[in-house]
Design a protein around this motif. Structure first.
Motif, short mmCIF file in Angstrom:
data_model
loop_
_atom_site.label_atom_id
_atom_site.label_comp_id
_atom_site.label_asym_id
_atom_site.label_seq_id
_atom_site.Cartn_x
_atom_site.Cartn_y
_atom_site.Cartn_z
N ALA A 195 0.76 -0.79 -0.31
CA ALA A 195 0.16 -0.07 -0.03
C ALA A 195 1.00 1.02 0.46
O ALA A 195 0.09 2.35 -0.74
CB ALA A 195 -1.08 0.20 1.64
N ALA A 196 2.19 1.14 0.41
CA ALA A 196 3.13 2.50 0.76
C ALA A 196 3.94 1.84 0.13
O ALA A 196 5.01 0.49 0.58
CB ALA A 196 2.92 2.72 1.52
N ASP A 228 -1.95 -13.61 -1.89
CA ASP A 228 -2.30 -12.14 -1.23
C ASP A 228 -3.25 -12.18 0.22
O ASP A 228 -3.69 -12.77 0.88
CB ASP A 228 -4.23 -11.61 -1.77
CG ASP A 228 -4.83 -10.85 -1.82
OD1 ASP A 228 -3.87 -9.76 -1.08
OD2 ASP A 228 -5.79 -10.17 -2.72
N LEU A 229 -1.65 -11.97 0.94
CA LEU A 229 -1.42 -10.93 2.03
C LEU A 229 -2.62 -9.52 2.26
O LEU A 229 -2.25 -9.15 3.61
CB LEU A 229 -0.35 -11.30 2.51
CG LEU A 229 -0.17 -12.75 2.10
CD1 LEU A 229 1.41 -13.18 3.27
CD2 LEU A 229 -0.71 -14.02 3.24
N SER A 230 -3.21 -8.99 1.70
CA SER A 230 -3.59 -7.59 1.75
C SER A 230 -4.46 -7.09 3.06
O SER A 230 -4.98 -8.30 2.86
CB SER A 230 -3.97 -7.02 0.81
OG SER A 230 -4.96 -7.77 -0.11
N VAL A 231 -4.71 -6.30 3.28
CA VAL A 231 -5.64 -5.69 4.28
C VAL A 231 -7.41 -6.21 3.58
O VAL A 231 -8.20 -6.32 3.94
CB VAL A 231 -5.59 -4.58 5.04
CG1 VAL A 231 -6.61 -4.22 5.68
CG2 VAL A 231 -4.95 -4.03 5.75
N ALA A 232 -6.87 -5.33 2.23
CA ALA A 232 -8.27 -5.48 1.58
C ALA A 232 -8.70 -6.93 1.38
O ALA A 232 -10.02 -7.26 1.53
CB ALA A 232 -8.30 -4.68 0.41
N SER A 233 -7.98 -7.86 1.16
CA SER A 233 -8.37 -9.46 0.99
C SER A 233 -8.88 -9.98 1.96
O SER A 233 -9.83 -10.65 2.36
CB SER A 233 -6.97 -10.52 0.43
OG SER A 233 -6.21 -10.45 1.28
N ARG A 234 -8.58 -9.52 3.73
CA ARG A 234 -8.66 -9.61 4.39
C ARG A 234 -9.93 -9.41 5.35
O ARG A 234 -11.30 -9.78 5.39
CB ARG A 234 -7.83 -9.74 5.71
CG ARG A 234 -6.78 -9.77 5.87
CD ARG A 234 -5.83 -9.75 6.74
NE ARG A 234 -4.17 -10.18 6.63
CZ ARG A 234 -3.08 -10.13 6.35
NH1 ARG A 234 -3.35 -8.90 8.03
NH2 ARG A 234 -2.11 -10.46 7.14
N ILE A 235 -10.50 -7.76 4.26
CA ILE A 235 -11.75 -7.80 5.00
C ILE A 235 -13.09 -8.01 3.33
O ILE A 235 -14.02 -8.19 4.02
CB ILE A 235 -11.50 -6.05 4.45
CG1 ILE A 235 -10.69 -5.05 5.40
CG2 ILE A 235 -12.82 -5.46 4.37
CD1 ILE A 235 -10.81 -3.56 5.45
N ASP A 236 -12.51 -8.59 3.12
CA ASP A 236 -13.18 -9.17 1.57
C ASP A 236 -13.65 -10.50 2.30
O ASP A 236 -14.76 -10.89 2.43
CB ASP A 236 -12.34 -9.27 0.38
CG ASP A 236 -13.76 -9.95 -0.46
OD1 ASP A 236 -14.08 -9.20 -0.88
OD2 ASP A 236 -13.28 -10.57 -1.46
N ALA A 237 -12.71 -11.20 3.09
CA ALA A 237 -12.91 -12.48 3.45
C ALA A 237 -14.21 -12.29 4.43
O ALA A 237 -14.98 -13.09 4.52
CB ALA A 237 -11.50 -13.24 3.84
N VAL A 238 -14.02 -11.69 5.48
CA VAL A 238 -14.77 -11.44 6.48
C VAL A 238 -16.76 -11.11 6.00
O VAL A 238 -17.85 -11.67 6.57
CB VAL A 238 -14.07 -10.43 7.19
CG1 VAL A 238 -14.69 -10.23 8.75
CG2 VAL A 238 -13.16 -10.80 7.99
N SER A 239 -16.11 -10.27 5.42
CA SER A 239 -17.28 -9.79 4.25
C SER A 239 -18.00 -11.10 3.72
O SER A 239 -19.07 -11.39 4.36
CB SER A 239 -17.45 -8.67 3.21
OG SER A 239 -18.05 -8.31 2.56
N GLU A 282 5.76 -2.71 -6.03
CA GLU A 282 4.58 -1.98 -6.59
C GLU A 282 4.30 -1.01 -6.06
O GLU A 282 3.88 -2.19 -4.77
CB GLU A 282 4.11 -2.35 -7.10
CG GLU A 282 4.70 -3.28 -9.13
CD GLU A 282 3.95 -4.14 -10.40
OE1 GLU A 282 3.10 -4.31 -9.68
OE2 GLU A 282 3.79 -4.04 -11.23
N VAL A 283 3.41 -0.22 -5.62
CA VAL A 283 2.82 0.66 -4.91
C VAL A 283 1.19 0.27 -5.47
O VAL A 283 0.85 0.99 -6.29
CB VAL A 283 3.08 1.70 -4.00
CG1 VAL A 283 2.34 2.59 -3.10
CG2 VAL A 283 4.67 1.57 -3.53
N ASP A 284 0.72 0.01 -4.77
CA ASP A 284 -1.09 0.25 -4.75
C ASP A 284 -1.90 0.67 -3.61
O ASP A 284 -1.88 -0.40 -3.01
CB ASP A 284 -1.51 -1.43 -5.63
CG ASP A 284 -3.10 -1.13 -6.01
OD1 ASP A 284 -3.67 0.17 -5.04
OD2 ASP A 284 -3.39 -2.30 -5.88
N GLY A 310 -3.14 -2.04 2.93
CA GLY A 310 -2.05 -2.42 4.07
C GLY A 310 -1.71 -3.85 3.84
O GLY A 310 -2.27 -4.74 2.84
N GLY A 311 -0.50 -4.87 4.45
CA GLY A 311 -0.56 -5.87 3.76
C GLY A 311 0.45 -6.30 2.43
O GLY A 311 1.14 -5.09 2.16
#
Length: 229
Positions: free
Chosen positions: A159-160, A207-218, A188-190, A195-196
């Motif tokens: 993410a940064a 995929d160890l990103s925060v976005a993927s974890r949020i998606d999994a919880v959702s 690469e930065v996205d 995060g992650g």
């Protein structure tokens, strides 16, 4: 048509890039194989698809001529010019120019400025109306060369921007996964991953990103509700 002034620019940029990209102390090329079969010159990596066929045929020809590295340098130079020179890029992608005319122009642009193998590839792409796919063919050839050198390409998306210390830790972790292979790492930065990390190594994606974890919880929250509908 590609004007004479633009042809000059393209030639100059290719030569300049190739000179900078060439190794400082390149090993002497192996002698060309006179009577050996194509099998002895086949790449160690098997790729599939149209772009792979062009790249593999070029690899075999370059291997026989002992010029694998030189052809790679030339192709990367052409790819760089394509990305930095809008006029040259437009010429490659212009569907209104007949393939035969493009083939003539390619031979005029490069002529004896680069190796016959690279010219033959570009000429074949032109004649078959595939010049717009040059970057994909170059990418396939680069993959074959990485396999030859025992390299594994890895792309880390965060993410940064990562600090050098963290990047070194990631590289060390990847090396334990690929064994003796050399990891060629790019970052690469996205910001959308939040995060992650996302890790692409070879054809494997993690995929160890925060976005993927949020998606999994959702999905876990909404799943039972959806199943009851």
């Amino acid at each position: 048509m590609f004007s004479s002034s633009l042809r000059t620019v393209a030639r100059t940029q290719v030569r300049s890039f190739a000179k900078k990209a060439a190794p400082k102390k390149a090993a002497a090329p192996a002698a060309a194989s006179g009577g050996g079969s194509d099998l002895a010159h086949q790449p160690s990596l098997k790729l599939f698809g149209v772009h792979a066929r062009y790249a593999t045929a070029t690899y075999v020809a370059a291997s026989k001529a002992g010029s694998l590295d030189a052809v790679e340098t030339e192709l990367l130079a052409i790819d760089s010019v394509t990305k930095s020179n809008p006029a040259f890029s437009s010429f490659l992608k212009d569907p209104t120019v007949a393939p035969s005319a493009k083939e003539t122009q390619i031979n005029s642009i490069f002529g004896d400025k680069i190796s016959d193998i690279t010219v033959n590839l570009m000429s074949a792409l032109a004649g078959n109306a595939r010049l717009s796919e040059t970057d994909k063919v170059v990418g396939a050839y680069s993959e074959l060369m990485k396999a030859k050198r025992g390299e594994v390409a890895a792309v880390i998306t965060s993410a940064a921007p990562l600090s050098k210390a963290v990047a070194d830790q990631v590289t060390a972790a990847l090396k334990t996964k690929v064994g003796s292979a050399k990891v060629v790492l790019s970052m690469e930065v996205d910001p959308t991953i939040m995060g992650g990390l996302q890790v692409q190594i070879g054809d494997e994606f993690v995929d160890l990103s925060v976005a993927s974890r949020i998606d999994a919880v959702s999905r876990s929250i909404n799943g039972p509700q959806l199943s009851e509908l």
